[in-house]
Enzyme design. Sequence first.
Site, PDB file in Angstrom:
ATOM      1  N   CYS A  45     -36.823 -32.554 -32.775  1.00  0.00           N
ATOM      2  CA  CYS A  45     -38.116 -33.223 -32.858  1.00  0.00           C
ATOM      3  C   CYS A  45     -38.032 -34.525 -32.063  1.00  0.00           C
ATOM      4  O   CYS A  45     -36.964 -35.119 -31.925  1.00  0.00           O
ATOM      5  CB  CYS A  45     -38.469 -33.506 -34.313  1.00  0.00           C
ATOM      6  SG  CYS A  45     -40.038 -34.376 -34.540  1.00  0.00           S
ATOM      7  N   ASP A  54     -39.083 -37.319 -32.902  1.00  0.00           N
ATOM      8  CA  ASP A  54     -38.869 -38.429 -33.832  1.00  0.00           C
ATOM      9  C   ASP A  54     -37.567 -39.150 -33.481  1.00  0.00           C
ATOM     10  O   ASP A  54     -36.526 -38.530 -33.292  1.00  0.00           O
ATOM     11  CB  ASP A  54     -38.805 -37.867 -35.256  1.00  0.00           C
ATOM     12  CG  ASP A  54     -38.828 -38.940 -36.327  1.00  0.00           C
ATOM     13  OD1 ASP A  54     -38.055 -39.904 -36.221  1.00  0.00           O
ATOM     14  OD2 ASP A  54     -39.604 -38.808 -37.289  1.00  0.00           O
ATOM     15  N   HIS A  62     -36.642 -31.556 -39.094  1.00  0.00           N
ATOM     16  CA  HIS A  62     -36.045 -32.567 -39.975  1.00  0.00           C
ATOM     17  C   HIS A  62     -36.844 -32.720 -41.257  1.00  0.00           C
ATOM     18  O   HIS A  62     -37.994 -32.303 -41.368  1.00  0.00           O
ATOM     19  CB  HIS A  62     -35.920 -33.915 -39.249  1.00  0.00           C
ATOM     20  CG  HIS A  62     -37.229 -34.545 -38.861  1.00  0.00           C
ATOM     21  ND1 HIS A  62     -37.808 -35.562 -39.573  1.00  0.00           N
ATOM     22  CD2 HIS A  62     -38.061 -34.301 -37.822  1.00  0.00           C
ATOM     23  CE1 HIS A  62     -38.937 -35.930 -38.990  1.00  0.00           C
ATOM     24  NE2 HIS A  62     -39.111 -35.164 -37.924  1.00  0.00           N
ATOM     25  N   CYS A  66     -41.437 -34.904 -41.218  1.00  0.00           N
ATOM     26  CA  CYS A  66     -41.902 -34.819 -39.831  1.00  0.00           C
ATOM     27  C   CYS A  66     -43.393 -35.145 -39.755  1.00  0.00           C
ATOM     28  O   CYS A  66     -44.217 -34.461 -40.365  1.00  0.00           O
ATOM     29  CB  CYS A  66     -41.643 -33.421 -39.275  1.00  0.00           C
ATOM     30  SG  CYS A  66     -42.109 -33.234 -37.540  1.00  0.00           S
TER      31      CYS A  66
END
Length: 579
Positions: free
Chosen positions: A240, A242, A308, A319
């Site tokens: 991801c 992130d 995640h 997420c």
Amino acid sequence: MVRSMPLRGGRPQAPTAPTRWQLQNTVFAAESQNQPSASEAVVSSTRDAALQRRRALTTDGKAATLVQGSVGGGRVRSARDQRQPGWVRRDKGATSGVPFNLSRSSLPITNRQHPLTDTAANARLRAYEQEVKGRFDRIVPLLQRVSALQHEPDFIEQAQRLTRAELGFDLPQHILERAWVRPLDMRALFAWCVFESHRLFSDRFFQDDPLDGAAGSVAARDFEQFLLDCGIHLLDVSPCADGRLAHTVAYALRIPFSAVRRRSHAGAMFDVENTVNRWVKTEHRRHREGMPNPSTEPTRYLKVVTYHFSSLDPQHQGCAAHGSNDELAAAAGHQRLLDFREAVENSFCCGASVDLLLIGLDTDTDAIRVHPPSRDSEMVLDQWLCARELHAATASMTADQAMAQIAEAIEAGASGPMEPGMVAFLTRLIANNCSQIDYVQDLHGAPYPDAGHAERFIGVGIGFKEVHLRNLTYFAHLDTVEEGAPDLDVGVKIFKGLNVSRDLPIPVVVRFDYSGRVPGARERAIADCQRVNQAIADRYGELVNQGLLHTCLTVRDRNQTAPAEVVGSTLAPPLQEAH
């Protein structure tokens, strides 16, 4: 085009390689010509009994009974033995009332060092993380001191001296020189410090290889050979975007960064078409150059999605792209993997296909959970192995015992028979993750203190090979702002909470890597930076006009070890008009 379909029970293989079904069928035909001896029958019976015991360990909450006792001296397991191990997770029907994210373990934090932990690597990674993040963390305290000096007679000299001592670079002279006529532009100085801090750690990354993972390094060569031994000729990971997953490769999984292809996307929703194109380039290179191995060898392209979740605050710190819904994040990543495999199989003949793997990462502890794939890359979303529970279960063992226990748990946790190479690969990932679990514990004494977002800047474009630290960068990989708008919008939303809420700007580093072997590639990369920079200014015009979003444009030759080159910035001094 005629598509070559695999036979029943087999999997498609690389275009010029035989399918595994064909290989196994050949071996089976050869073995069937000879009748087994009595001793061979005993060995086979012993192995069957062992497999039955293993199945008993993974039955969905029920005690499994062996058909008969073990011939090889084993014993029939009692009901106590037949309980499902804690690290194997099954479907929700067998665990009613338990939330989807069963990796939220209530295991106590322990200070015991795991036998598989690489303490030397942990010390090196810790020093690097503290060096890089420490410079970013000193920016605000430094600027507060600079702000208090702006009416001093020797303000510029004092400000530059302080900045050099604390951060290792100078502040922009043209901004400091305006302090006597108007208030110092602290937003611009903040963005400048972020951009310069990025430049310094980027330079060091490419010049010194602080992570010991550059192409040609001992660690990279060893891991690349390990992948080939596991039947994998390329590892392609999509975490991801992130920032809490930016360290997935080098830290959480402990993989040399040059031995893996990494591209982050919001929600780990990688672009299927682009990934198919990268698969084509990989297979073409195997055909033309025999790199990393000849196309006739039965190895596979492994595509990994890393989603995640949060074990401490699952409703708010999961997420963002999936609304902090763990189940949705895993399901979406799994579906994208299936779409990629189907795209390859539908587009190319001769049994072309890929292997798939789904991994979850707890952003509070860095413990991973793996969904072991069967021989056909089949995975079950609510069936995984929790590395933290395996870490606890094997902490009192020797290193060899722990590795054997992890390997057995992986095979037991799959939905069907696994490839030995995949078992070896996952065993190594979980063993590596044990080092990271201890790393977080030793560094913080508990889970990460920054459970949520704490990124320092947004990285936009194509590149950023140098970013391997948690909560340092939010990635928005894109060619155009229009196609990458969802990723970029998520990043801007995050930074509105992190920075704009404190009256600080959003720093955006635009990067386009290029190949210096291609004529005109550098000029096109610079044009791409300028195009994306203008699109950002148009899309977020209000933030730009208020000085709450600044950009720094960089390009880099991917074929060299040289650092990125700054080719523009919203903080550049204005050009004087000629008369």
